[in-house]
Design a protein around this motif. Structure first.
Motif, PDB file in Angstrom:
ATOM      1  N   ARG A 130      31.611  72.061  93.839  1.00 50.13           N
ATOM      2  CA  ARG A 130      32.516  73.127  94.240  1.00 50.13           C
ATOM      3  C   ARG A 130      31.787  74.169  95.069  1.00 50.13           C
ATOM      4  O   ARG A 130      30.574  74.320  94.973  1.00 50.13           O
ATOM      5  N   ASN A 131      32.553  74.863  95.876  1.00 54.29           N
ATOM      6  CA  ASN A 131      32.070  75.871  96.796  1.00 54.29           C
ATOM      7  C   ASN A 131      32.856  77.146  96.514  1.00 54.29           C
ATOM      8  O   ASN A 131      34.089  77.114  96.465  1.00 54.29           O
ATOM      9  N   GLU A 132      32.139  78.239  96.321  1.00 51.23           N
ATOM     10  CA  GLU A 132      32.761  79.547  96.144  1.00 51.23           C
ATOM     11  C   GLU A 132      32.238  80.473  97.225  1.00 51.23           C
ATOM     12  O   GLU A 132      31.113  80.302  97.702  1.00 51.23           O
ATOM     13  N   ALA A 133      33.043  81.474  97.599  1.00 48.67           N
ATOM     14  CA  ALA A 133      32.622  82.437  98.615  1.00 48.67           C
ATOM     15  C   ALA A 133      32.937  83.854  98.159  1.00 48.67           C
ATOM     16  O   ALA A 133      33.923  84.094  97.455  1.00 48.67           O
ATOM     17  N   SER A 134      32.085  84.767  98.595  1.00 45.16           N
ATOM     18  CA  SER A 134      32.267  86.200  98.367  1.00 45.16           C
ATOM     19  C   SER A 134      32.297  86.859  99.739  1.00 45.16           C
ATOM     20  O   SER A 134      31.349  86.737 100.514  1.00 45.16           O
ATOM     21  N   VAL A 135      33.368  87.558 100.045  1.00 47.95           N
ATOM     22  CA  VAL A 135      33.524  88.217 101.339  1.00 47.95           C
ATOM     23  C   VAL A 135      33.275  89.709 101.171  1.00 47.95           C
ATOM     24  O   VAL A 135      33.878  90.356 100.305  1.00 47.95           O
ATOM     25  N   GLY A 136      32.363  90.247 101.984  1.00 48.52           N
ATOM     26  CA  GLY A 136      32.092  91.680 101.972  1.00 48.52           C
ATOM     27  C   GLY A 136      31.624  92.217 100.635  1.00 48.52           C
ATOM     28  O   GLY A 136      31.936  93.359 100.280  1.00 48.52           O
ATOM     29  N   GLY A 137      30.906  91.395  99.867  1.00 48.74           N
ATOM     30  CA  GLY A 137      30.398  91.836  98.572  1.00 48.74           C
ATOM     31  C   GLY A 137      31.414  91.777  97.447  1.00 48.74           C
ATOM     32  O   GLY A 137      31.134  92.189  96.328  1.00 48.74           O
ATOM     33  N   GLY A 138      32.605  91.226  97.727  1.00 51.49           N
ATOM     34  CA  GLY A 138      33.638  91.102  96.696  1.00 51.49           C
ATOM     35  C   GLY A 138      33.333  89.984  95.724  1.00 51.49           C
ATOM     36  O   GLY A 138      32.295  89.315  95.816  1.00 51.49           O
ATOM     37  N   PRO A 139      34.252  89.750  94.799  1.00 48.29           N
ATOM     38  CA  PRO A 139      34.022  88.687  93.804  1.00 48.29           C
ATOM     39  C   PRO A 139      34.047  87.307  94.461  1.00 48.29           C
ATOM     40  O   PRO A 139      34.687  87.103  95.491  1.00 48.29           O
ATOM     41  N   TYR A 140      33.351  86.371  93.843  1.00 49.46           N
ATOM     42  CA  TYR A 140      33.381  84.986  94.319  1.00 49.46           C
ATOM     43  C   TYR A 140      34.744  84.382  94.017  1.00 49.46           C
ATOM     44  O   TYR A 140      35.307  84.594  92.942  1.00 49.46           O
ATOM     45  N   GLN A 141      35.261  83.634  95.002  1.00 47.63           N
ATOM     46  CA  GLN A 141      36.538  82.934  94.871  1.00 47.63           C
ATOM     47  C   GLN A 141      36.316  81.461  95.184  1.00 47.63           C
ATOM     48  O   GLN A 141      35.531  81.131  96.073  1.00 47.63           O
ATOM     49  N   LEU A 142      37.037  80.593  94.494  1.00 45.51           N
ATOM     50  CA  LEU A 142      36.951  79.160  94.752  1.00 45.51           C
ATOM     51  C   LEU A 142      37.467  78.865  96.157  1.00 45.51           C
ATOM     52  O   LEU A 142      38.558  79.304  96.537  1.00 45.51           O
TER      53      LEU A 142
END
Length: 170
Positions: free
Chosen positions: A147-159
């Protein structure tokens, strides 16, 4: 006149860290889903099928992976083919795994990683605008859940996406 060859630094030899890393880098095929918004604001939900092939280079110090996946709308409409080149290994100076990525979107990044039992995790180094976190979970001798998660602009990680990967024999 004699030359002191002991003054010449010698290449490293692969250690047990690379054997541990190799468990997660097997040739695979996969299917799975990409979350709505996972490829950017407003991007649709998609399905994907892909494959990854690996080779060991430099006497076992690095594992190279080449991956590609075809992505489809949920109605089956082809959207795009994504490709990624991956190089991973043990960095003795940092005392952690390191990987580099380069994909056909022009994205490059260096990641740090660690193994905890049957899970391998890599995450972005530093504070890029979009941080990624990748997980390989060995489900059994034939299946890896990725799985890959991302955090945009220091926000929480999302799937972003999740795949069931089948290990290819041979």
């Amino acid at each position: 006149m004699t030359t002191d060859l002991t003054a010449v630094p010698r290449p490293l030899e692969a250690g047990p860290e690379m054997q541990a890393l190799a468990r997660f880098h097997r040739d695979i095929t996969w299917t799975g889903t990409i979350q709505p918004g996972g490829m950017g604001p407003g991007s649709p939900s998609m399905t994907a099928v892909g494959e990854g092939r690996h080779e060991v280079i430099q006497d076992g110090l690095w594992i190279v992976g080449n991956y590609q996946q075809d992505q489809f709308l949920t109605d089956g409409t082809f959207v795009l083919r994504w490709q990624l080149h991956w190089v991973a290994g043990w960095d003795p100076g940092a005392q952690e795994y390191r990987a580099t990525v380069a994909d056909n979107y022009g994205h490059t990044e260096i990641l740090r990683g660690w193994i905890d039992g049957d899970q391998l995790t890599f995450e972005s180094i530093g504070t890029p605008p979009v941080r990624i976190r990748l997980f390989w979970q060995l489900a059994d001798a034939h299946i890896v859940i990725w799985r890959n998660e991302a955090s945009v602009g220091g926000g929480p990680y999302q799937l972003v996406e999740r795949y069931v990967c089948s290990i290819l024999e041979g």
